[in-house]
Every structure is written in C-alpha cells, then in structure tokens.
Design an enzyme around this catalytic site. Structure first.
Site, mmCIF file in Angstrom:
data_model
loop_
_atom_site.group_PDB
_atom_site.id
_atom_site.type_symbol
_atom_site.label_atom_id
_atom_site.label_comp_id
_atom_site.label_asym_id
_atom_site.label_seq_id
_atom_site.Cartn_x
_atom_site.Cartn_y
_atom_site.Cartn_z
ATOM 1 N N ASP A 188 0.624 -1.116 0.085
ATOM 2 C CA ASP A 188 0.065 -0.058 0.142
ATOM 3 C C ASP A 188 0.830 1.220 0.033
ATOM 4 O O ASP A 188 1.523 1.802 1.196
ATOM 5 C CB ASP A 188 -0.920 0.059 1.317
ATOM 6 C CG ASP A 188 -1.969 1.279 0.967
ATOM 7 O OD1 ASP A 188 -1.564 2.315 0.429
ATOM 8 O OD2 ASP A 188 -2.768 0.903 1.910
ATOM 9 N N HIS A 193 0.539 7.957 3.996
ATOM 10 C CA HIS A 193 1.394 7.192 5.120
ATOM 11 C C HIS A 193 2.714 7.315 5.479
ATOM 12 O O HIS A 193 3.252 6.677 6.265
ATOM 13 C CB HIS A 193 0.786 5.678 5.084
ATOM 14 C CG HIS A 193 -0.643 5.259 4.794
ATOM 15 N ND1 HIS A 193 -1.555 5.775 5.581
ATOM 16 C CD2 HIS A 193 -1.230 4.828 3.748
ATOM 17 C CE1 HIS A 193 -2.785 5.303 5.370
ATOM 18 N NE2 HIS A 193 -2.764 4.944 4.084
ATOM 19 N N ILE A 208 -0.342 9.243 8.666
ATOM 20 C CA ILE A 208 -1.160 8.250 9.601
ATOM 21 C C ILE A 208 -1.016 6.889 9.335
ATOM 22 O O ILE A 208 -0.437 6.553 8.188
ATOM 23 C CB ILE A 208 -2.720 8.626 9.597
ATOM 24 C CG1 ILE A 208 -3.196 8.299 8.102
ATOM 25 C CG2 ILE A 208 -3.132 9.989 9.781
ATOM 26 C CD1 ILE A 208 -4.896 8.690 7.831
ATOM 27 N N GLY A 211 -5.241 2.063 7.723
ATOM 28 C CA GLY A 211 -6.116 1.297 8.391
ATOM 29 C C GLY A 211 -6.205 -0.223 8.559
ATOM 30 O O GLY A 211 -6.371 -0.612 9.621
#
Length: 285
Positions: A188, A193, A208, A211
């Site tokens: 990903d 991120h 961040i 998820g």
C-alpha cells in the site's frame, strides 16, 4: 461528476495473477508488530519460516495488494482525487486457510456505489481463487469526500448495537514510529502514510497509519488472546474505520466473546480513548 455510478457498476471485472511466498508473509507480520519478544514461541509462528502460520488479514496485501484500492480508483466511471479518499471499512471472508506460499487469480470489481450526501462510498470487491477453488473475498468500503449528493442509494448502515457489559479481555499494543513505513512495503504505497506534505494536503498534521495495519494488529490480538493462536479458526473479519491512528500511539483493544464471534472495539489511548475501529466482528469456528 467524477463518479458515474452506472458506468462503474457495469464495468468489466479486472482479473490478474497474484503470488506470494513466505518472505511476503513474514514481512506483513513484521509490519503488524509481530516478533516481540523475538524468541517468544507464540511470535515465532508469525516470523520463522519453518513454523509459519498465515494471519488471515494477509489476504488484504497478498500479491502486493493487487488489484488494490488505488488501482481500482482508475476503473471506468471513477475519477477521483486521492487526497479525498478514505478507507471507511473492510470485510474479509475466508473460504479456507491461506497457504504460506501460493499463486491465485484475483478478480476485482466495484460491487456497489452509495450516495452519503457529502461523500460517495465505493464497495470494491476482490475474489481470489487458486487451482483448488475460492480462497477469500475482500470488500473494501472507500469514502470519497465531496463526491456525494447525486440522489443515489444511501446503502446500508454499518453501525451495530454496542457490546453489553465489560469486555472479557483488554490488551494494549504500541504502534512503532516507523510502523507505517514498514507496513507499506507490503504493497500500500499511498503517500498519506509516509509523506508529511501529502498528509497535510489531506487534512492531517502528519502521516497516519494504514487502517488495514490497525485491522491486522487487531485480528492478531484476537487470535492470540481468545482463539488460542489458531489462525485457521477465523471465518471472517469486519470493521468500520472510525478514526485515525498516528505512529507512536498505543492501541487499546477491548474484546467481548459472543457465540461464534468476538466483538472488538479499538481506541487510541493517548487521545482519551478516541475510537479507531468500531463495529468490529471476528467470526470464528
């Protein structure tokens, strides 16, 4: 309108061959924080190739996550700004245990498009099968901010009644400062991120955590705590991403046992238990 619901739903599915090996599985597990303590027999089943068990959530990154969320956003009928995209929820259904090495065909399509008013929700479904039959099905719910309001179907509500009583188990898991950088090596590559400038454009102070990294950490905690470490008992795992996690924070994972399932709620300790994962259910045998 950047999202043409009818065109997106009518688009031909995209299929491709994927493969993975033990190194991919080990890297994924390390990206979730496995291997602490490094010599713990319960952790070695995630990190040592001679006794490797595959956590079912590996299905979200197998074959480098292809066809992934970012590639799916270029399907017919969909043209969106990546900075407006948020992963809203995830449902993984296991048809049988995932082998430590394998190859399979992944078929992806947009299964639903919902109008939430201020956002559109795309349900991106990926079915994966090998020579022996179906392996898993992934449904990713993707929120695209600012793309709703065309009068379409609002879709179902993912909200569940809160679990009753005190949790049976509560564990805390620390998110390393470099965890998002390690996890993204499993496929990903969303700059949200890793790139501070991109994160600011998306409305965050700093990058961040993925998820799906929180999702995997949570599933591992359930397997290790209430399923006796047996990854083959997991039948499905559904969650709603209720908030963000920043690298360096601590996850508080609360678990309630129900018949054939574990209900889970996850929060960020340092932010007054701000919700992170909600409506989370791990179904098991």
């Amino acid at each position: 309108m950047p999202i043409d619901a009818a065109k997106a739903l009518a688009a031909e599915p995209r299929s491709g061959e994927i493969s993975w090996n033990r190194k991919d599985v080990q890297l994924y597990h390390l990206g979730l924080g496995a291997g602490v303590p490094a010599t713990d027999p319960d952790e070695l089943r995630y990190t040592l190739e001679s006794r490797l068990h595959v956590l079912p959530s590996f299905a979200t990154v197998a074959g480098n996550g292809s066809p992934g969320v970012i590639s799916s956003l270029s399907m017919p009928g969909v043209e969106v700004d990546l900075a407006r995209v948020l992963h809203g929820g995830q449902t993984l259904t296991l048809h049988r245990p995932i082998p430590a090495e394998g190859s399979a065909t992944a078929t992806g399509r947009i299964a639903a498009v919902y109008d939430k008013g201020k956002a559109a929700v795309l349900v991106m479904r990926t079915d994966v099968a090998d020579a022996d039959g179906p392996l898993w099905t992934n449904d990713a719910q993707i929120y695209v901010r600012g793309e709703g309001g065309w009068g379409g179907d609002r879709g179902p509500s993912p909200r569940l009644e809160p679990p009753r009583g005190e949790p049976e188990r509560t564990v805390e898991r620390t998110v390393r400062e470099d965890q998002a950088l390690l996890y993204r090596l499993s496929g990903d590559w969303n700059p949200l991120h890793a790139d501070p400038e991109f994160a600011k454009l998306a409305g965050f102070d700093r990058p961040i955590l993925h998820g799906l990294c929180t999702y995997g950490m949570t599933l591992k905690s359930v397997v290790d705590t209430l399923l006796a470490g047996d990854v083959t008992r997991v039948r499905s795992c559904t969650t709603r991403f209720a908030g963000v996690v920043y690298p360096g924070e601590t996850l508080r994972i609360r678990m309630w046992r129900e018949e054939g399932a574990v209900r889970v709620a996850v929060s960020a300790v340092e932010r007054d238990d701000a919700p992170v994962l909600a409506d989370t259910v791990v179904a098991h045998s």
